[in-house]
Design a protein around this motif. Structure first.
Motif, mmCIF file in Angstrom:
data_model
loop_
_atom_site.group_PDB
_atom_site.id
_atom_site.type_symbol
_atom_site.label_atom_id
_atom_site.label_comp_id
_atom_site.label_asym_id
_atom_site.label_seq_id
_atom_site.Cartn_x
_atom_site.Cartn_y
_atom_site.Cartn_z
ATOM 1 N N THR A 1 0.829 -1.212 0.000
ATOM 2 C CA THR A 1 0.000 0.000 0.000
ATOM 3 C C THR A 1 0.857 1.253 0.000
ATOM 4 O O THR A 1 0.576 2.229 -0.720
ATOM 5 C CB THR A 1 -0.930 0.004 1.234
ATOM 6 O OG1 THR A 1 -1.792 -1.129 1.171
ATOM 7 C CG2 THR A 1 -1.768 1.267 1.270
ATOM 8 N N ALA A 2 1.930 1.247 0.785
ATOM 9 C CA ALA A 2 2.838 2.393 0.831
ATOM 10 C C ALA A 2 3.499 2.622 -0.518
ATOM 11 O O ALA A 2 3.665 3.762 -0.960
ATOM 12 C CB ALA A 2 3.886 2.190 1.919
ATOM 13 N N LYS A 3 3.898 1.535 -1.198
ATOM 14 C CA LYS A 3 4.498 1.677 -2.526
ATOM 15 C C LYS A 3 3.533 2.332 -3.511
ATOM 16 O O LYS A 3 3.920 3.196 -4.311
ATOM 17 C CB LYS A 3 4.920 0.301 -3.064
ATOM 18 C CG LYS A 3 6.292 -0.174 -2.610
ATOM 19 C CD LYS A 3 6.706 -1.395 -3.422
ATOM 20 C CE LYS A 3 8.148 -1.788 -3.154
ATOM 21 N NZ LYS A 3 8.351 -2.321 -1.808
ATOM 22 N N LYS A 4 2.281 1.933 -3.461
ATOM 23 C CA LYS A 4 1.283 2.528 -4.360
ATOM 24 C C LYS A 4 1.116 4.019 -4.068
ATOM 25 O O LYS A 4 1.024 4.835 -4.994
ATOM 26 C CB LYS A 4 -0.054 1.800 -4.200
ATOM 27 C CG LYS A 4 -0.032 0.350 -4.655
ATOM 28 C CD LYS A 4 -1.340 -0.349 -4.296
ATOM 29 C CE LYS A 4 -1.282 -1.835 -4.608
ATOM 30 N NZ LYS A 4 -2.517 -2.549 -4.167
ATOM 31 N N GLU B 1 2.005 9.809 -5.333
ATOM 32 C CA GLU B 1 2.409 11.127 -4.850
ATOM 33 C C GLU B 1 3.607 11.676 -5.621
ATOM 34 O O GLU B 1 3.655 12.863 -5.951
ATOM 35 C CB GLU B 1 2.719 11.065 -3.352
ATOM 36 C CG GLU B 1 1.511 10.786 -2.474
ATOM 37 C CD GLU B 1 0.446 11.863 -2.594
ATOM 38 O OE1 GLU B 1 0.797 13.055 -2.627
ATOM 39 O OE2 GLU B 1 -0.757 11.517 -2.641
ATOM 40 N N CYS B 2 4.579 10.831 -5.921
ATOM 41 C CA CYS B 2 5.734 11.286 -6.709
ATOM 42 C C CYS B 2 5.310 11.641 -8.129
ATOM 43 O O CYS B 2 5.827 12.594 -8.728
ATOM 44 C CB CYS B 2 6.813 10.208 -6.736
ATOM 45 S SG CYS B 2 7.679 9.999 -5.166
ATOM 46 N N SER B 3 4.358 10.905 -8.670
ATOM 47 C CA SER B 3 3.864 11.202 -10.015
ATOM 48 C C SER B 3 3.208 12.574 -10.067
ATOM 49 O O SER B 3 3.332 13.296 -11.064
ATOM 50 C CB SER B 3 2.867 10.128 -10.465
ATOM 51 O OG SER B 3 3.518 8.875 -10.631
ATOM 52 N N LYS B 4 2.534 12.959 -8.996
ATOM 53 C CA LYS B 4 1.938 14.291 -8.947
ATOM 54 C C LYS B 4 3.005 15.374 -9.046
ATOM 55 O O LYS B 4 2.824 16.385 -9.737
ATOM 56 C CB LYS B 4 1.152 14.471 -7.643
ATOM 57 C CG LYS B 4 -0.120 13.655 -7.538
ATOM 58 C CD LYS B 4 -0.766 13.869 -6.173
ATOM 59 C CE LYS B 4 -1.985 12.976 -5.976
ATOM 60 N NZ LYS B 4 -2.569 13.142 -4.621
ATOM 61 N N ASN C 1 12.139 8.602 -14.240
ATOM 62 C CA ASN C 1 12.268 9.786 -13.386
ATOM 63 C C ASN C 1 11.697 9.585 -11.984
ATOM 64 O O ASN C 1 11.743 10.486 -11.155
ATOM 65 C CB ASN C 1 11.667 11.032 -14.048
ATOM 66 C CG ASN C 1 10.275 10.799 -14.592
ATOM 67 O OD1 ASN C 1 9.499 10.032 -14.025
ATOM 68 N ND2 ASN C 1 9.958 11.451 -15.700
ATOM 69 N N ILE C 2 11.185 8.377 -11.714
ATOM 70 C CA ILE C 2 10.809 7.978 -10.355
ATOM 71 C C ILE C 2 11.311 6.555 -10.146
ATOM 72 O O ILE C 2 10.883 5.639 -10.854
ATOM 73 C CB ILE C 2 9.286 8.025 -10.134
ATOM 74 C CG1 ILE C 2 8.736 9.438 -10.358
ATOM 75 C CG2 ILE C 2 8.928 7.538 -8.728
ATOM 76 C CD1 ILE C 2 7.218 9.506 -10.374
#
Length: 243
Positions: free
Chosen positions: A92-95, A100-103, A167-168
């Motif tokens: 769940t944390a990975k998702k 959040e990083c994609s935002k 990039n992530i």
């Protein structure tokens, strides 16, 4: 522009702030720095060279925060996450980290390209339960998010993820991410801008207490760019954008 920065034993912080024309507030304790995080007159906060337990204090208020380091190799800028040793220990944390990083990346006008890292090559599955678990977690995340994100499981081949300009980059867990960060930045000298602290409302960039002068300069540049990006849509992840 007003920026607060922590000052511990490493005095490279003071040499770094001399390079900038902005107003700096120096915090000599975690308590002081936490006050600046909540001060509406402060535009951004940097841990500087204070002890890392400030993150534990911040987590009391925001228990789900995590950090993503901004690194740059040969003009390619990417987020490495998680980098806190107690972060990202569940699927769940990975998702959440991916989303959040994609935002952050998307807000800069760049398409997120996400690489998940696990504990071995594809053909290593079955060698140990621990390795299998890291692979299975990545496969679960990809299966759920692939329709909405450009996401790929790179297994242990982080070098291929960087060559493909992901990039992530999401490490297996926070311990592994921290080791990758230290190997790249503190040993190999890869350019680091600090770590953005996500899942909380204020601009806070975490830094190593062992950073060089240039390392702290990079972190200040990151905070300045985040502040400016809110007004000018500055693209932090534009290829070749070396501030």
């Amino acid at each position: 522009m007003r920026i607060a920065i922590g000052l511990g034993e490493n005095k490279n912080v003071l040499k770094a702030i001399e390079k900038f024309p902005y107003e700096f507030e120096i915090a000599k304790s975690n308590e002081e720095l936490l006050k600046y995080i909540h001060d509406p007159n402060i535009d951004g906060v940097i841990r500087g060279s204070l002890e890392s337990n400030i993150i534990l204090d911040l987590k009391k208020e925001y228990p789900h925060i995590f950090r993503a380091s901004i690194l740059e190799i040969d003009g390619h800028r990417f987020m490495l996450t998680p980098v806190g040793i107690d972060e990202c220990d569940t699927v769940t944390a990975k998702k959440t980290i991916v989303k959040e990083c994609s935002k952050i990346v998307s807000a800069r006008g760049v398409e997120p390209k996400i690489a998940l890292i696990s504990g071995g090559r594809k053909q290593d599955k079955g060698r140990t339960p621990k390795i299998d678990k890291t692979m299975e977690e990545c496969e679960e995340v990809v299966a759920e998010l692939k329709d909405n994100y450009n996401i790929k499981h790179y297994y242990i081949l982080i070098e291929n993820a960087i060559k493909d300009h992901a990039n992530i980059i999401v490490a297996t867990d926070g311990i592994t991410g921290n080791i990758i960060f230290r190997s790249l930045v503190l040993v190999a000298g890869v350019k680091s801008y600090g770590a953005i602290t996500l899942m909380q409302p204020n601009i806070f960039v975490d830094t190593s207490r062992s950073q060089t002068v240039n390392g702290y300069i990079n972190s200040i540049e990151l905070v300045v760019n985040i502040i400016k990006s809110r007004e000018n849509h500055n693209e932090l992840f534009q290829e070749g954008n070396s501030d």
